[in-house]
Design a protein around this motif. Structure first.
Motif, short mmCIF file in Angstrom:
data_model
loop_
_atom_site.label_atom_id
_atom_site.label_comp_id
_atom_site.label_asym_id
_atom_site.label_seq_id
_atom_site.Cartn_x
_atom_site.Cartn_y
_atom_site.Cartn_z
N UNK A 33 0.81 -1.21 0.00
CA UNK A 33 0.00 0.00 0.00
C UNK A 33 0.85 1.27 0.00
N UNK A 34 2.07 1.17 0.49
CA UNK A 34 2.95 2.33 0.46
C UNK A 34 3.19 2.80 -0.97
N UNK A 35 3.19 1.84 -1.91
CA UNK A 35 3.37 2.21 -3.31
C UNK A 35 2.23 3.04 -3.85
N UNK A 36 1.05 2.92 -3.26
CA UNK A 36 -0.09 3.75 -3.67
C UNK A 36 -0.04 5.10 -2.99
N UNK A 37 0.40 5.11 -1.75
CA UNK A 37 0.35 6.36 -0.97
C UNK A 37 1.50 7.31 -1.29
N UNK A 38 2.65 6.77 -1.70
CA UNK A 38 3.81 7.63 -1.98
C UNK A 38 3.73 8.12 -3.42
N UNK A 39 3.64 9.42 -3.68
CA UNK A 39 3.56 9.93 -5.06
C UNK A 39 4.88 9.77 -5.78
N UNK A 40 4.80 9.62 -7.09
CA UNK A 40 6.02 9.44 -7.89
C UNK A 40 6.91 10.67 -7.85
N UNK A 41 6.33 11.85 -7.66
CA UNK A 41 7.13 13.08 -7.58
C UNK A 41 8.12 13.04 -6.41
N UNK A 42 7.80 12.29 -5.36
CA UNK A 42 8.66 12.26 -4.19
C UNK A 42 9.88 11.35 -4.37
N UNK A 43 9.83 10.44 -5.31
CA UNK A 43 10.91 9.46 -5.44
C UNK A 43 11.58 9.48 -6.81
N UNK A 44 11.07 10.31 -7.74
CA UNK A 44 11.56 10.21 -9.12
C UNK A 44 13.02 10.62 -9.24
N UNK A 45 13.45 11.64 -8.50
CA UNK A 45 14.85 12.08 -8.61
C UNK A 45 15.83 11.07 -8.00
#
Length: 269
Positions: free
Chosen positions: A104-116
């Protein structure tokens, strides 16, 4: 509870207003795409605009990239989601609840937060500007939703079906493939449509993971087409129609199963 004639009319009026709100912008873009590029030319229906936008905007290359990426993401995420959903929804081993919350963390964490940070990790492995740099992050995001979706479906399956398959000597793979997969078709189609839509419409990951533009997707190509090739609205509208067309076709082909899957998921939820 009986619905009166007045209430039925009001319901239809509200539905028509919402439908018009959704359809009018689409029809306007389609009308622009078929209009003439020449100022003062009032003639209508110019299908050659699509051919011009296709050639000038290099959409043949971008569409190919998008189709390949979407095929990889949809197929891989679906297969992995079926397996993880079966384990968490049917087998339920020790620690399955913790694993479910981890997914579920994969749904809650937005891609903008991890993309860099993800970009630097993939660059260290030499994967940037490749198809895997774009596909792998989207597979991970789609797997998080797919696990949640398929687990919810498998938890609602009648246990007697699983017991009957086990009595017949079916293993886990046979049970999943021959017993559960046929009845899970609406849920599977819903996941396929949603995953394809999210992958096709993703803008950030292809932009960041392919800095040299080697894996530019259709949506990213449309954005560059707007700023680089034309300042008019006719060819831009034609390009937008071309980019949106695969999603529309896929939905029209699978709409019955998609609606059934969404309705079944809403009822179970």
């Amino acid at each position: 509870m009986r619905i009166t004639r007045t209430e039925r009319i009001v319901n239809y009026v509200i539905l028509i207003l919402f439908a018009a709100q959704a359809l009018i912008p689409i029809l306007y873009v389609l009308w622009l795409a078929l209009s003439s590029e020449r100022i003062g030319d009032s003639s209508w229906f110019h299908p050659e605009n699509f051919a011009a936008a296709w050639e000038i905007g290099k959409f043949s290359e971008y569409m190919k990239n998008s189709v390949v990426i979407a095929a990889i993401v949809v197929t891989t995420a679906l297969v992995l989601s079926l397996m993880s959903g079966y384990v968490l929804g049917i087998l339920r081993p020790r620690g399955s609840q913790f694993l479910f919350y981890l997914f579920l963390l994969g749904i809650m964490v937005p891609s903008e937060a991890i993309v860099l940070p993800l970009f630097f990790d993939l660059r260290a492995y030499g994967l940037t500007d490749t198809i895997w740099a774009v596909a792998l992050p989207q597979i991970a995001q789609s797997l998080a939703f797919g696990t949640f979706w398929m687990r919810a479906f498998f938890r609602g399956v009648d246990p007697s079906l699983i017991e009957a398959a086990q009595l017949d000597g079916a293993g886990h793979i046979r049970t999943l493939w021959s017993v559960l997969l046929p009845i899970a078709r609406p849920a599977v189609v819903t996941q396929v449509v949603l995953t394809f839509m999210w992958t096709w419409n993703d803008f950030l990951i292809p932009l960041v993971m392919s800095p040299a533009g080697k894996m530019r997707t259709a949506l990213l190509g449309l954005a560059f087409f707007q700023g680089q090739y034309t300042s008019g609205t006719t060819l831009l509208a034609a390009g937008a129609v071309l980019v949106a067309l695969p999603m529309v076709v896929l939905y029209l082909l699978l709409q019955k199963q998609f609606i059934a899957g969404m309705t079944d998921g809403a009822v179970k939820g």
